[in-house]
Design a protein around this motif. Structure first.
Motif, PDB file in Angstrom:
ATOM      1  N   GLN A  35      54.706  30.049  39.922  1.00 43.13           N
ATOM      2  CA  GLN A  35      54.981  29.423  38.617  1.00 43.13           C
ATOM      3  C   GLN A  35      56.477  29.380  38.321  1.00 43.13           C
ATOM      4  OE1 GLN A  35      50.761  29.165  37.954  1.00 43.13           O
ATOM      5  NE2 GLN A  35      52.513  28.011  37.338  1.00 43.13           N
ATOM      6  N   ALA A  36      57.197  30.314  38.918  1.00 44.18           N
ATOM      7  CA  ALA A  36      58.666  30.355  38.832  1.00 44.18           C
ATOM      8  C   ALA A  36      59.068  31.264  39.980  1.00 44.18           C
ATOM      9  CB  ALA A  36      59.116  30.928  37.490  1.00 44.18           C
ATOM     10  N   ALA A  37      60.351  31.347  40.289  1.00 46.80           N
ATOM     11  CA  ALA A  37      60.769  32.179  41.428  1.00 46.80           C
ATOM     12  C   ALA A  37      60.232  33.601  41.250  1.00 46.80           C
ATOM     13  CB  ALA A  37      62.295  32.203  41.517  1.00 46.80           C
ATOM     14  N   GLY A  38      59.435  34.052  42.211  1.00 47.32           N
ATOM     15  CA  GLY A  38      58.931  35.429  42.180  1.00 47.32           C
ATOM     16  C   GLY A  38      57.881  35.703  41.122  1.00 47.32           C
ATOM     17  N   ILE A  39      57.292  34.648  40.553  1.00 43.44           N
ATOM     18  CA  ILE A  39      56.261  34.809  39.514  1.00 43.44           C
ATOM     19  C   ILE A  39      55.057  33.954  39.909  1.00 43.44           C
ATOM     20  CG2 ILE A  39      55.708  34.488  37.071  1.00 43.44           C
ATOM     21  CD1 ILE A  39      58.652  34.909  36.444  1.00 43.44           C
ATOM     22  N   TYR A  40      53.894  34.576  40.013  1.00 41.12           N
ATOM     23  CA  TYR A  40      52.722  33.909  40.566  1.00 41.12           C
ATOM     24  C   TYR A  40      51.516  33.988  39.649  1.00 41.12           C
ATOM     25  CZ  TYR A  40      55.314  33.635  44.845  1.00 41.12           C
ATOM     26  OH  TYR A  40      56.270  33.325  45.756  1.00 41.12           O
ATOM     27  N   SER A  41      50.712  32.914  39.673  1.00 45.72           N
ATOM     28  CA  SER A  41      49.342  32.998  39.157  1.00 45.72           C
ATOM     29  C   SER A  41      48.466  33.482  40.293  1.00 45.72           C
ATOM     30  CB  SER A  41      48.844  31.622  38.713  1.00 45.72           C
ATOM     31  OG  SER A  41      49.474  31.238  37.522  1.00 45.72           O
ATOM     32  N   TRP A  42      47.495  34.303  39.948  1.00 51.17           N
ATOM     33  CA  TRP A  42      46.507  34.765  40.933  1.00 51.17           C
ATOM     34  C   TRP A  42      45.265  33.913  40.755  1.00 51.17           C
ATOM     35  CZ3 TRP A  42      47.357  38.540  44.663  1.00 51.17           C
ATOM     36  CH2 TRP A  42      48.635  39.112  44.612  1.00 51.17           C
ATOM     37  N   LEU A  43      45.044  32.999  41.688  1.00 60.17           N
ATOM     38  CA  LEU A  43      43.877  32.126  41.628  1.00 60.17           C
ATOM     39  C   LEU A  43      42.640  32.966  41.972  1.00 60.17           C
ATOM     40  CD1 LEU A  43      45.531  28.985  43.262  1.00 60.17           C
ATOM     41  CD2 LEU A  43      45.483  29.693  40.857  1.00 60.17           C
ATOM     42  N   PRO A  44      41.430  32.428  41.731  1.00 56.51           N
ATOM     43  CA  PRO A  44      40.233  33.293  41.818  1.00 56.51           C
ATOM     44  C   PRO A  44      40.101  34.118  43.102  1.00 56.51           C
ATOM     45  CG  PRO A  44      39.659  31.239  40.763  1.00 56.51           C
ATOM     46  CD  PRO A  44      41.099  31.091  41.188  1.00 56.51           C
ATOM     47  N   LEU A  45      40.386  33.537  44.266  1.00 56.11           N
ATOM     48  CA  LEU A  45      40.220  34.315  45.502  1.00 56.11           C
ATOM     49  C   LEU A  45      41.256  35.447  45.590  1.00 56.11           C
ATOM     50  CD1 LEU A  45      38.286  34.039  48.062  1.00 56.11           C
ATOM     51  CD2 LEU A  45      40.363  33.311  49.247  1.00 56.11           C
ATOM     52  N   GLY A  46      42.499  35.142  45.218  1.00 55.57           N
ATOM     53  CA  GLY A  46      43.551  36.159  45.230  1.00 55.57           C
ATOM     54  C   GLY A  46      43.249  37.260  44.225  1.00 55.57           C
ATOM     55  N   TRP A  47      42.757  36.852  43.074  1.00 53.07           N
ATOM     56  CA  TRP A  47      42.410  37.816  42.017  1.00 53.07           C
ATOM     57  C   TRP A  47      41.358  38.805  42.502  1.00 53.07           C
ATOM     58  CZ3 TRP A  47      37.724  38.567  39.468  1.00 53.07           C
ATOM     59  CH2 TRP A  47      37.775  39.391  38.345  1.00 53.07           C
ATOM     60  N   ARG A  48      40.387  38.310  43.263  1.00 49.99           N
ATOM     61  CA  ARG A  48      39.335  39.213  43.756  1.00 49.99           C
ATOM     62  C   ARG A  48      39.911  40.264  44.698  1.00 49.99           C
ATOM     63  NH1 ARG A  48      33.769  37.002  42.963  1.00 49.99           N
ATOM     64  NH2 ARG A  48      33.089  38.711  44.290  1.00 49.99           N
ATOM     65  N   VAL A  49      40.862  39.893  45.546  1.00 48.48           N
ATOM     66  CA  VAL A  49      41.456  40.867  46.469  1.00 48.48           C
ATOM     67  C   VAL A  49      42.275  41.895  45.671  1.00 48.48           C
ATOM     68  CG1 VAL A  49      42.987  41.193  48.449  1.00 48.48           C
ATOM     69  CG2 VAL A  49      41.502  39.178  48.340  1.00 48.48           C
ATOM     70  N   LEU A  50      43.029  41.379  44.709  1.00 54.04           N
ATOM     71  CA  LEU A  50      43.824  42.279  43.861  1.00 54.04           C
ATOM     72  C   LEU A  50      42.917  43.318  43.186  1.00 54.04           C
ATOM     73  CD1 LEU A  50      46.854  42.318  43.178  1.00 54.04           C
ATOM     74  CD2 LEU A  50      46.346  40.925  41.182  1.00 54.04           C
ATOM     75  N   ARG A  51      41.775  42.854  42.673  1.00 54.06           N
ATOM     76  CA  ARG A  51      40.830  43.769  42.008  1.00 54.06           C
ATOM     77  C   ARG A  51      40.259  44.788  42.989  1.00 54.06           C
ATOM     78  NH1 ARG A  51      41.757  41.789  37.082  1.00 54.06           N
ATOM     79  NH2 ARG A  51      43.612  42.954  37.630  1.00 54.06           N
ATOM     80  N   ARG A  52      40.001  44.364  44.242  1.00 52.92           N
ATOM     81  CA  ARG A  52      39.462  45.304  45.238  1.00 52.92           C
ATOM     82  C   ARG A  52      40.490  46.415  45.502  1.00 52.92           C
ATOM     83  NH1 ARG A  52      34.975  46.315  46.177  1.00 52.92           N
ATOM     84  NH2 ARG A  52      35.764  47.442  47.968  1.00 52.92           N
ATOM     85  N   ILE A  53      41.751  46.022  45.612  1.00 49.69           N
ATOM     86  CA  ILE A  53      42.800  47.015  45.863  1.00 49.69           C
ATOM     87  C   ILE A  53      42.922  47.958  44.672  1.00 49.69           C
ATOM     88  CG2 ILE A  53      45.295  47.296  46.218  1.00 49.69           C
ATOM     89  CD1 ILE A  53      45.180  44.675  47.845  1.00 49.69           C
ATOM     90  N   GLU A  54      42.907  47.386  43.477  1.00 55.28           N
ATOM     91  CA  GLU A  54      42.975  48.226  42.277  1.00 55.28           C
ATOM     92  C   GLU A  54      41.825  49.226  42.241  1.00 55.28           C
ATOM     93  OE1 GLU A  54      44.087  46.745  38.230  1.00 55.28           O
ATOM     94  OE2 GLU A  54      43.692  44.843  39.213  1.00 55.28           O
ATOM     95  N   THR A  55      40.627  48.774  42.603  1.00 50.96           N
ATOM     96  CA  THR A  55      39.458  49.654  42.562  1.00 50.96           C
ATOM     97  C   THR A  55      39.640  50.835  43.504  1.00 50.96           C
ATOM     98  OG1 THR A  55      38.056  47.786  42.004  1.00 50.96           O
ATOM     99  CG2 THR A  55      36.939  49.730  42.884  1.00 50.96           C
ATOM    100  N   ILE A  56      40.121  50.556  44.713  1.00 53.43           N
ATOM    101  CA  ILE A  56      40.353  51.654  45.666  1.00 53.43           C
ATOM    102  C   ILE A  56      41.393  52.625  45.093  1.00 53.43           C
ATOM    103  CG2 ILE A  56      41.352  52.206  47.939  1.00 53.43           C
ATOM    104  CD1 ILE A  56      40.017  49.618  48.994  1.00 53.43           C
ATOM    105  N   VAL A  57      42.451  52.083  44.534  1.00 55.38           N
ATOM    106  CA  VAL A  57      43.506  52.946  43.984  1.00 55.38           C
ATOM    107  C   VAL A  57      42.944  53.809  42.850  1.00 55.38           C
ATOM    108  CG1 VAL A  57      45.694  52.951  42.735  1.00 55.38           C
ATOM    109  CG2 VAL A  57      45.396  51.443  44.721  1.00 55.38           C
ATOM    110  N   HIS A  58      42.189  53.191  41.936  1.00 52.33           N
ATOM    111  CA  HIS A  58      41.589  53.968  40.841  1.00 52.33           C
ATOM    112  C   HIS A  58      40.683  55.078  41.388  1.00 52.33           C
ATOM    113  CE1 HIS A  58      42.806  52.267  37.043  1.00 52.33           C
ATOM    114  NE2 HIS A  58      42.506  51.033  37.408  1.00 52.33           N
ATOM    115  N   GLU A  59      39.821  54.723  42.330  1.00 45.18           N
ATOM    116  CA  GLU A  59      38.874  55.727  42.849  1.00 45.18           C
ATOM    117  C   GLU A  59      39.607  56.898  43.482  1.00 45.18           C
ATOM    118  OE1 GLU A  59      35.172  52.633  43.696  1.00 45.18           O
ATOM    119  OE2 GLU A  59      36.142  53.588  45.405  1.00 45.18           O
ATOM    120  N   GLU A  60      40.620  56.605  44.281  1.00 48.83           N
ATOM    121  CA  GLU A  60      41.310  57.690  44.988  1.00 48.83           C
ATOM    122  C   GLU A  60      42.200  58.509  44.053  1.00 48.83           C
ATOM    123  OE1 GLU A  60      40.379  58.744  47.792  1.00 48.83           O
ATOM    124  OE2 GLU A  60      39.012  57.057  48.073  1.00 48.83           O
TER     125      GLU A  60
END
Ligand code: P5A
Length: 445
Positions: A35-60
């Protein structure tokens, strides 16, 4: 999810602006949009991966006894004037003035804010130890944002802050973080090596970075190759057992592994020559112990067992959540696209219907879909009216670990094809067996 009802804007062309493979694949797989230099929208597929990583981080983190919370992205400048970092931080800090002419900033990190929360609510050594963390967007006005989400200006970080009565207890908190990070990265399918590093604007003398080896990494690294074979695996860890946690840290830090900032050529020369490696790495996390750097100037004190008021010992510990999406792709792809490790895949399995509109094929896909959902697994079902080749290319590009291919010929023999993205191996099995196999893998991740 049915692909005809999803939003997966895959690109046919390789985007010219992307210099490294993870950035190219994230754009091509429709995961992000700049959206601008170094600033991104997370489209649905990217968002799902981000959420998976967050979940692992929260659990651990919670397994290690650390407490989740959430602090804002905007912070008052006055807190940073107290620590002295408002001026020190320099041009990387995005400074904002509100309508009342009050100075704010978009937080690049949260040491000051958490110290303020601590001093407002904690006053006794009896309330220690304490570790609070959050996963929140940060902003650093990087001079050269590049490589997509790898070096962004706005990026998602897990940052944890530890409060302890003395150095020994604070180092146990540091060690707990090291072990919980090793476990988190392993669950994401990564080998991240702890390396002695330099502390930069966060401060302190004790600090390790976690590096994923990759030719496109921004850090130069020097290491004993034996370190790449270390694994935590499924061993049980009692995070309250100081000696046990220390032993794991010793195991993972005994071999030579340093970034260029702390590289010691003499110590490196002692590594057997056949195991000496110089390479590049992506920094996916960093842990710091900085004693009373923030607590002393900001008055974060507790009354100790002797009745004296003393500044609390602190550390901070970060994981680059959004950077990890790129780092995982750098470490796991082939010439057809992404190869997601099971732990972070946006969908565990894709269903490809080779003959959309054929009654038997459509019914078999619907049956597979329902059977997977009944087991708590959400598949991505390619129900488009497209050629088989195009469907396979999309599945390969977006990298789902398993593909179930359904076509009239196989169905006539009661079979579907189960294909592993990583190995490329396929088996003709019954739909029920395919569902069971995928369910088994998902349960084990
Ligand atoms: C530790 C937590 C800190 O900020 N304060 C709170 C400490 N550490 S750090 O090393 O500066 O950042 C932690 C991790 O964040 C990721 N990171 C980035 N990711 C994407 N784009 C950036 N510009 C960026 N800067 C830092 C890294 O993974 C880093 O290890």
């Amino acid at each position: 999810m049915r692909l005809t009802r999803y939003f997966l804007p895959v690109l046919r062309e390789t985007p010219a602006e992307a210099q490294i493979v993870s950035h190219r694949l994230m754009l091509r797989a429709g995961m992000i949009r700049q959206q601008a230099a170094g600033i991104y929208s997370w489209l649905p597929l990217g968002w799902r991966v981000l959420r998976r990583i967050e979940t692992i981080v929260h659990e651990e983190q919670q397994r290690a006894g650390h407490i989740p919370m959430l602090m804002p992205t905007l912070q008052p400048a006055d807190l940073w004037r107290e620590s002295g970092r408002y001026d020190d931080y320099g041009a990387e800090m995005l400074r904002i003035t509100d309508r009342h002419k009050r100075d704010l900033l978009y937080g690049p990190t949260n040491e000051e804010m958490i110290t303020d929360i601590f001093r407002a609510h904690v006053g006794s050594y009896k309330d220690l130890p304490l570790t609070l963390y959050h996963i929140q967007w940060k902003f650093r006005d990087e001079i050269r944002p590049r490589f997509g989400v790898m070096r962004g200006r706005e990026f998602l970080m897990k940052d944890g802050y530890t409060f302890d009565i003395d150095r020994a207890s604070a180092l146990h908190a540091y060690n707990r973080h090291m072990v919980s990070y090793l476990r988190s990265y392993e669950r994401m399918g990564l080998t991240a090596i702890p390396m002695r590093a330099a502390s930069g604007p966060i401060g302190g003398d004790d600090t390790h970075e976690f590096l994923v080896l990759a030719a496109t990494g921004e850090s130069e690294v020097f290491y004993d190759d034996a370190v790449t074979g270390l694994r935590l695996g499924n061993r049980a860890i009692d995070y309250d057992d100081r000696a046990a946690v220390q032993a794991v840290c010793d195991e993972f830090t005994a071999l030579y592994a340093r970034t260029d900032e702390t590289h010691d050529p003499v110590a490196f020369a002692a590594v057997p020559e056949a195991r000496r490696r110089v390479g590049r790495g992506i920094e996916v996390g960093q842990i710091f112990y900085f004693a009373t750097k923030y607590s002393a100037p900001m008055g974060a004190t507790v009354v100790n067992a002797e009745g004296q008021r003393v500044p609390v010992h602190m550390g901070s510990h970060g994981i680059g959540v959004s950077r990890l999406v790129g780092a995982i792709i750098e470490a796991s792809h082939d010439d057809r696209g992404i190869v997601w490790p099971e732990g972070v895949a946006p969908f565990p399995v894709g269903i490809v219907n080779l003959k959309q509109g054929d009654g038997a094929a459509d019914a078999a896909c619907a049956g597979l879909y329902a059977a997977l959902v009944a087991k708590g697994i959400e598949p991505l079902y390619d129900d488009r009216d497209e050629r088989a080749g195009a469907k396979f290319a999309t599945m390969d590009l977006i990298g789902l670990p398993w593909r179930i291919t359904v076509g009239p010929r196989g169905l006539a023999a009661g079979k579907v094809e189960l294909t592993c993205r990583r190995t490329g191996e396929s088996e003709e099995i019954s739909p029920e067996a395919a569902v069971d196999r995928v369910a088994q893998v998902v349960a084990g991740r």
